[in-house]
Design an enzyme around this catalytic site. Structure first.
Site, PDB file in Angstrom:
ATOM      1  CG  ASN A  67      34.803  39.797  36.185  1.00 43.15           C
ATOM      2  OD1 ASN A  67      33.851  39.871  35.413  1.00 43.15           O
ATOM      3  ND2 ASN A  67      34.654  39.903  37.493  1.00 43.15           N
TER       4      ASN A  67
ATOM      5  CB  CYS B 215      38.312  38.622  42.397  1.00 44.24           C
ATOM      6  SG  CYS B 215      39.435  37.297  41.971  1.00 44.24           S
TER       7      CYS B 215
ATOM      8  CB  VAL C 298      41.676  36.624  32.962  1.00 48.07           C
ATOM      9  CG1 VAL C 298      40.242  36.147  33.088  1.00 48.07           C
ATOM     10  CG2 VAL C 298      41.917  37.248  31.597  1.00 48.07           C
ATOM     11  CB  CYS C 299      40.229  37.936  38.378  1.00 45.91           C
ATOM     12  SG  CYS C 299      39.807  37.338  40.002  1.00 45.91           S
ATOM     13  CB  ILE C 300      37.130  33.774  35.424  1.00 46.63           C
ATOM     14  CG1 ILE C 300      38.195  33.025  34.639  1.00 46.63           C
ATOM     15  CG2 ILE C 300      36.674  35.015  34.665  1.00 46.63           C
ATOM     16  CD1 ILE C 300      37.703  32.493  33.292  1.00 46.63           C
TER      17      ILE C 300
END
Ligand SMILES: [Zn+2]
Ligand SMILES: [Zn+2]
Lengths: 169, 170
Positions: B85, A8, B92-94
């Site tokens: 996400n 991301c 997990v990509c937060i």
């Protein structure tokens, strides 16, 4: 399958742009060394980062500090939200410009990483801090602390002492 | 006061474990994978009601660094889960699990980044809210992100399959 999942962080805005040489432009002289431009940039950054870290450490030391004296807390026990442990009388604390305060050993390592208050995320204002001549005598430091204390009014829980910055952290 | 070095993270995690065992929080349960290691946790997240994940029970592991709480844990779903996400391997990509940029010294978007006041509870609650509200703009699973935007029916089919799988694996 793996290549369809990109990090991301790898959004176009975050991808560093590379400078391309225009026609007739000479590559910079450091091409003669074994270091690539990317490596040079990295070295420069890390020197700059070191300098900024040194400045940061000085700024942290200039932040008001004191000891927890527990005044007016008969009915309310307070804890340091970083270690989730109640403050004990006499423990050294650091007070941020937003008036949130923490154990010195809890907050100082964080401030070296990020110059924001962990609770309210307010930046620890360097503009404010640069107005403090922290190389100057302690009278000036004390003035800054006095201002902070007045703004807390009767909810004052802190007993600040200028010499606390000499404590280990 | 916190003790020095490696102990601080362990003490804090021990405290959080005791808190969670004393009063459970709606939407998930949490415990250690191995009773002798405070730095690896397993959580079971209940798919939030009124979302595509409703009815699912998703297992995830939290891995805490020795520097916790200065550095964030990593969270990885063990159950299959389809979400923009979450990476293919379950990570997990937060943003709150990202450290503030070292080089920027924390100014930019610090509000969305890790802070040492986050806890197991606040992290898991953020992940639950991520399930309710996917962010396809910062995608870890690009296919899922595209589906959210372009083919919601396909996205739903993938998610419901994971929900059924999670029920079978209980
Ligand atoms: Zn503390
Ligand atoms: Zn604050």
């Amino acid at each position: 399958m793996g290549d369809i999942f990109s990090c991301c962080y790898a959004t176009p805005e975050n991808t560093p742009t590379r400078q391309l040489l225009g026609p007739g432009e000479q590559p910079p002289p450091y091409h003669d060394t074994f270091l690539t431009p990317a490596m040079m940039r990295h070295l420069t950054l890390s020197e700059e980062a070191q300098l900024r870290l040194a400045q940061r450490l000085a700024l942290i030391q200039a932040l008001p500090a004191g000891v927890y004296d527990g005044a007016n807390t008969d009915y309310k026990r307070m804890e340091c939200v970083i270690c989730m442990t109640e403050f004990i009388l006499g423990e050294p604390i650091r007070i941020l410009p937003c008036m949130h305060f923490y154990h010195i050993p809890c907050i100082d390592p964080w401030l070296r990483r990020s110059f924001v208050c962990p609770s309210c995320l307010a930046p620890v204002d360097t503009a404010l801090l640069s107005a403090i001549s922290f190389q100057d005598n302690q009278v000036e430091d004390r003035n800054v602390e006095d201002i902070s204390i007045h703004s807390r009014n009767d909810s004052l829980l802190l007993n600040t002492t200028p010499e606390v910055s000499a404590l280990p952290f | 006061m916190a003790s020095k070095g490696l102990d601080q993270g362990a003490l804090l995690l021990k405290k959080q474990l005791a808190d969670l065992q004393r009063s459970s929080v709606d939407g998930f349960s949490a415990g250690l994978v191995d009773d002798n290691n405070l730095f690896v946790w397993e959580v079971l997240i209940v798919g939030p009601p009124d979302t595509l994940y409703e009815g699912g029970f998703f297992k995830a592991h939290l891995n805490f660094p020795k520097e916790f709480p200065l550095k964030p844990p990593k969270m990885k779903f063990i159950s299959n889960i389809w979400h923009p996400n979450v990476y293919a391997d379950g990570e997990v990509c937060i943003s709150i699990l990202h450290e503030p940029g070292e080089d920027k010294f924390g100014y930019e978007k610090a509000s969305e980044r890790w802070s040492p006041v986050h806890t197991v509870e606040s992290v898991v609650l953020s992940v639950i809210s991520m399930l309710s509200d996917p962010n396809p703009e910062s995608a870890a699973n690009i296919v899922a992100a595209k589906e959210v935007r372009d083919s919601p029916a396909e996205f739903k089919r993938h998610v419901r399959k994971c929900v059924r799988q999670s029920q079978d694996n209980l």
